[in-house]
Design an enzyme around this catalytic site. Structure first.
Site, PDB file in Angstrom:
ATOM      1  CE1 TYR A   1     -43.010  -5.774  -3.099  1.00 41.72           C
ATOM      2  CE2 TYR A   1     -43.886  -5.416  -0.890  1.00 41.72           C
ATOM      3  CZ  TYR A   1     -42.832  -5.722  -1.731  1.00 41.72           C
ATOM      4  OH  TYR A   1     -41.617  -6.010  -1.209  1.00 41.72           O
TER       5      TYR A   1
ATOM      6  CD  GLU B   1     -41.468  -8.329   1.291  1.00 41.64           C
ATOM      7  OE1 GLU B   1     -41.616  -7.135   0.993  1.00 41.64           O
ATOM      8  OE2 GLU B   1     -40.492  -9.005   0.931  1.00 41.64           O
TER       9      GLU B   1
ATOM     10  CG  ASP C   1     -40.647  -2.671  -4.219  1.00 44.74           C
ATOM     11  OD1 ASP C   1     -40.161  -2.650  -5.376  1.00 44.74           O
ATOM     12  OD2 ASP C   1     -39.957  -2.811  -3.195  1.00 44.74           O
TER      13      ASP C   1
END
Length: 396
Positions: free
Chosen positions: A121, A38, A139
Site C-alpha cells: 500500500y 501516509e 487501502d
DNA sequence: AAGCCGGGGGG
DNA sequence: CCCCCAGGCTT
C-alpha cells in the site's frame, strides 16, 4: 468485471478535483513528506494528523534529519498519535534509505517495497503520488469502494479478491494522473462511501455502482467468515494424592500455549471416523486418535473402564501403578461431566475421572501441586471449572 | 493463509 | 464499554 473504456474513472477524477480538500501533503511532491503523511494517515483521521504532520516535518524536514535523529525524539514527536511501533518503522525506514539508497527515497514501486515497514500500500501510494507511476494503492477505503462498485462477493483479503481488484485498477487507473486517481478512490471511501453512513446521492459512481443498483451498499465488502467452531471432547484425569493434584505444562504453541493443565487428551469430533474394526469399540490408534462407529457410539464409549485406562496409559509414563489403576477404573468408574467450555474457535465437551495415587510418581512431565499453589498458577478457566464441580457425575 | 501487534474510533 | 479494525510482518 468493468470493461476498459469505462467512464467512471473520469467521473471519479472530476469529482475529486472539484471537492478535494486542501491538505498539507497535497501541496508537495516530496516523496519523503508523502511517506510521512501516509504512515500517519494509516492510523488516524485527517484532522488529527494535520498538526502532527506539520510539526513532524518542521523538525525532520528530510530523510537525513530523521535518520540522524534519536528514536526517543521521534517517539516524542509522535506522542498522542498512537501506534508508536509505526513511528519506529518510519524511523528505521529513513535510516535504511539514508544508508542504502544514498539518502534519496527510491523512485520506483519495486524499490520502495524494499524499505522495511513499507508494504504494497505505502509503496503504491508514494510511487503514484510522488512519481506518477501507474501502480495501485489499495487501502481499506479503496477495498470498500471497489467491493461495492462490482458487488464483490468475497472478503477483500482473499488472494483472488486482491488479484481481481488489481486487474480492475489496471484497466481503470488514469495514465496521466495515477496519483490523483488513487487519492480520489481513497477520498471517496473516506467521505461518501463510508463503512456505515453512505451518501450515494453525492457519489460520482452512483450509476456505475453494482451494490447501489442492488440497494445493498452496506452488504459490501462481505466480511471474512469467522472460523467455524471446532467441536471436541476433552477427557481429563484428576489424579490426587491427599491435597495435591497432578498437573503438567502445555506445549509452547497452539491452544492455551504454555499454560498448565490436568493431564488428559483432546479429541476433535471431526477426527472421529468409522472404524474398520468389527467390534463396536473405539480403538486407540497409534497416533492417539480415536475411532468410533458413530458419534452415538463414541458418546457412550467414554463410560467404558477400558477407555479411561487406555487414556491413563498414554498420559502417565510411570507404569508402577498400572494394575492398581486398572482395578480402580474397573471397579468404581465414576465419569464426571459434561462441562462445556467455549473458546473463540473451539468448543470442549469435558469429561473427567478422579484417581487416587498412593505415593510418589516418576514422570518428568508431571508434577504435584496443592490447591493453594494452583490458585497462583496459570490454569485456564476450562480446568478451573473442573475443580469447582467435584460432584457433577455423568448420567448417560 | 492466518494471526499478531496495540491502540483508536464508532456504535 | 465493547467490538472492530489498517497495514506490515511472521509463521
Amino acid at each position: 468485471m468493468k470493461q476498459s473504456g469505462s467512464v467512471w474513472p473520469q467521473h471519479l477524477l472530476q469529482w475529486f478535483w472539484r471537492v478535494k480538500r486542501d491538505l498539507p501533503w497535497r501541496n508537495t511532491e516530496d516523496p519523503y513528506a508523502i511517506w510521512v503523511s501516509e504512515v500517519m494517515l494509516q492510523q488516524t483521521q485527517v484532522k488529527t494528523v494535520i498538526p502532527y504532520y506539520q510539526k513532524f516535518l518542521k523538525r525532520f524536514p528530510t530523510v537525513r534529519s530523521l535518520a540522524e535523529a534519536e528514536l526517543e525524539e521521534v517517539l516524542e514527536m509522535w506522542r498522542g498519535l498512537g501506534y508508536y511501533s509505526r513511528a519506529r518503522h518510519l524511523w528505521e525506514g529513513a535510516r535504511f534509505v539514508f544508508e542504502h539508497c544514498e539518502g534519496k527515497v527510491p523512485e520506483t514501486y519495486e524499490n520502495l517495497l524494499k524499505i522495511p515497514g513499507v508494504g504494497e500500500y505505502t509503496a503504491g501510494a508514494i510511487a503514484s503520488i510522488a512519481y506518477q507511476e501507474r501502480v495501485p494503492a489499495i487501502d481499506g477505503n479503496v477495498n470498500r469502494v471497489l467491493a461495492r462498485l462490482i458487488a464483490w462477493e468475497e472478503p477483500t483479503a482473499k488472494v483472488k479478491s486482491r488479484r481481481v481488484f488489481r486487474e480492475l485498477l489496471k484497466e481503470a487507473q488514469s495514465s496521466k494522473y495515477p496519483g490523483d486517481f488513487n487519492q480520489a478512490l481513497m477520498e471517496l471511501g473516506a467521505t461518501l462511501c463510508a463503512p456505515k453512513n453512505v451518501r450515494c446521492g453525492e457519489c460520482p459512481l452512483e450509476i456505475e455502482c453494482d451494490a447501489h443498483r442492488l440497494g445493498q451498499e452496506l452488504a459490501f465488502p462481505v466480511k471474512q467468515e469467522q472460523p467455524r467452531v471446532m467441536e471436541a471432547f476433552r477427557f481429563t484425569l484428576m489424579i490426587r494424592k491427599g491435597d495435591q493434584l497432578l498437573v503438567r505444562k502445555r506445549p509452547s504453541s497452539g491452544l492455551l500455549a504454555d499454560l498448565w493443565e490436568f493431564p488428559g487428551e483432546e479429541i476433535l469430533k471431526h477426527d472421529l471416523q468409522i472404524s474398520n474394526n468389527s467390534n463396536d469399540c473405539i480403538v486407540a490408534a497409534e497416533s492417539g486418535e480415536l475411532y468410533g462407529k458413530s458419534d452415538q457410539v463414541l458418546n457412550r464409549e467414554f463410560l467404558r473402564p477400558g477407555f479411561w485406562y487406555d487414556l491413563y496409559q498414554r498420559v502417565v509414563s510411570d507404569h508402577s501403578q498400572d494394575e492398581n489403576m486398572k482395578k480402580k477404573l474397573e471397579k468404581g468408574l465414576e465419569v464426571k461431566g459434561p462441562i462445556f467450555h467455549i473458546f473463540s474457535h473451539r468448543r470442549w465437551e469435558m469429561y473427567w475421572v478422579d484417581l487416587e495415587w498412593p505415593d510418589e510418581i516418576s514422570d518428568i512431565g508431571l508434577c504435584w501441586v496443592s490447591r493453594e499453589e494452583l490458585k497462583r498458577m496459570a490454569l485456564p478457566v476450562a480446568f478451573q471449572k473442573l475443580l469447582e464441580e467435584p460432584n457433577r457425575n455423568y448420567e448417560g
